[in-house]
Enzyme design. Structure first.
Site, mmCIF file in Angstrom:
data_model
loop_
_atom_site.group_PDB
_atom_site.id
_atom_site.type_symbol
_atom_site.label_atom_id
_atom_site.label_comp_id
_atom_site.label_asym_id
_atom_site.label_seq_id
_atom_site.Cartn_x
_atom_site.Cartn_y
_atom_site.Cartn_z
ATOM 1 N N THR A 95 0.833 -1.209 0.000
ATOM 2 C CA THR A 95 0.000 0.000 0.000
ATOM 3 C C THR A 95 0.866 1.257 0.000
ATOM 4 O O THR A 95 0.604 2.212 -0.736
ATOM 5 C CB THR A 95 -0.915 -0.004 1.250
ATOM 6 O OG1 THR A 95 -1.666 -1.218 1.252
ATOM 7 C CG2 THR A 95 -1.865 1.182 1.250
ATOM 8 N N ARG A 106 3.386 -0.254 -7.889
ATOM 9 C CA ARG A 106 3.598 0.872 -6.976
ATOM 10 C C ARG A 106 5.089 1.121 -6.743
ATOM 11 O O ARG A 106 5.526 2.264 -6.615
ATOM 12 C CB ARG A 106 2.877 0.612 -5.659
ATOM 13 C CG ARG A 106 1.350 0.717 -5.784
ATOM 14 C CD ARG A 106 0.650 0.070 -4.613
ATOM 15 N NE ARG A 106 -0.785 0.302 -4.603
ATOM 16 C CZ ARG A 106 -1.616 -0.330 -3.778
ATOM 17 N NH1 ARG A 106 -1.157 -1.232 -2.922
ATOM 18 N NH2 ARG A 106 -2.906 -0.080 -3.811
ATOM 19 N N ASN A 116 -1.181 6.169 -4.918
ATOM 20 C CA ASN A 116 -0.533 4.888 -5.229
ATOM 21 C C ASN A 116 -1.098 4.188 -6.471
ATOM 22 O O ASN A 116 -0.958 2.982 -6.640
ATOM 23 C CB ASN A 116 -0.517 3.975 -4.000
ATOM 24 C CG ASN A 116 -1.900 3.660 -3.465
ATOM 25 O OD1 ASN A 116 -2.894 4.116 -4.035
ATOM 26 N ND2 ASN A 116 -1.975 2.882 -2.406
ATOM 27 N N HIS A 119 -5.563 -0.096 -7.427
ATOM 28 C CA HIS A 119 -6.241 -0.859 -6.368
ATOM 29 C C HIS A 119 -6.357 -2.304 -6.822
ATOM 30 O O HIS A 119 -6.575 -2.579 -7.995
ATOM 31 C CB HIS A 119 -7.644 -0.304 -6.107
ATOM 32 C CG HIS A 119 -8.489 -1.246 -5.298
ATOM 33 N ND1 HIS A 119 -8.439 -1.286 -3.928
ATOM 34 C CD2 HIS A 119 -9.363 -2.219 -5.681
ATOM 35 C CE1 HIS A 119 -9.253 -2.243 -3.491
ATOM 36 N NE2 HIS A 119 -9.831 -2.815 -4.535
#
Ligand code: ADP
Length: 154
Positions: A95, A106, A116, A119
């Site tokens: 995350t 990421r 970021n 998802h």
């Protein structure tokens, strides 16, 4: 869908769209041999984002998250393949991008947790819930990719 396959919900967030990373992110899933079965672009309504991130509603960053996620168009996708829920998370990275390994989406493209770019569902139950939230059943495609059946799966 073959017995060994599963589905996950992957999204390119508004920063990923603005930074022209849609093709790059989709290409990574395609190249891994995953199959695209759902795709739409939209600026998500607040109610949908609130349902999607329902579990985080008490967190201090929630208002900022809602503003970020509603700030522009996003690309919602459903990908299908073997172990795609866990593998999708691995491909996205942690995350916090600064804790993401290079080679992950990421880890290659971001620096801030609040920007970021993508998802991915974090469990099979979350995948089922999120796919149901973002797509109607008739918006999902069912097809066999003969190349995959022969050359990606053993
Ligand atoms: P993930 O997206 O990896 O599943 P979470 O479900 O914990 O992670 O958080 C959802 C999203 O909320 C994150 O992807 C990120 O955009 C945002 N977020 C999480 N934690 C923070 C934070 N501490 N500050 C700002 N934004 C955050």
């Amino acid at each position: 869908m073959a017995e060994r396959e599963e589905r996950t919900f992957i999204m390119v967030k508004p920063d990923g769209v603005h930074r022209s990373l849609v093709g790059e992110i989709m290409e990574r899933f395609e190249q891994r041999g995953y199959k695209l079965v759902g795709l739409k672009m939209m600026t998500a309504p607040k109610e949908l984002l609130e349902m999607h991130y329902h579990e985080l509603r008490e967190r201090p960053f929630f208002p900022k998250l809602m503003a970020y996620m509603g700030s522009g168009p996003l690309v919602a996708m459903v990908w299908e393949g073997m172990d795609v829920v866990a593998q999708g998370r691995a491909m996205l990275g942690a995350t916090d991008p600064l804790k993401s390994a290079p080679g992950t989406i990421r880890g290659d493209f971001c620096q801030a947790t609040g920007r970021n770019v993508c998802h991915g569902s974090d469990s099979k139950a979350a995948a089922a819930r999120e796919i149901g939230l973002w797509f109607r059943e008739q918006e999902l495609s069912h097809y066999t990719n003969d190349q995959h059946a022969k050359w990606v799966y053993e």
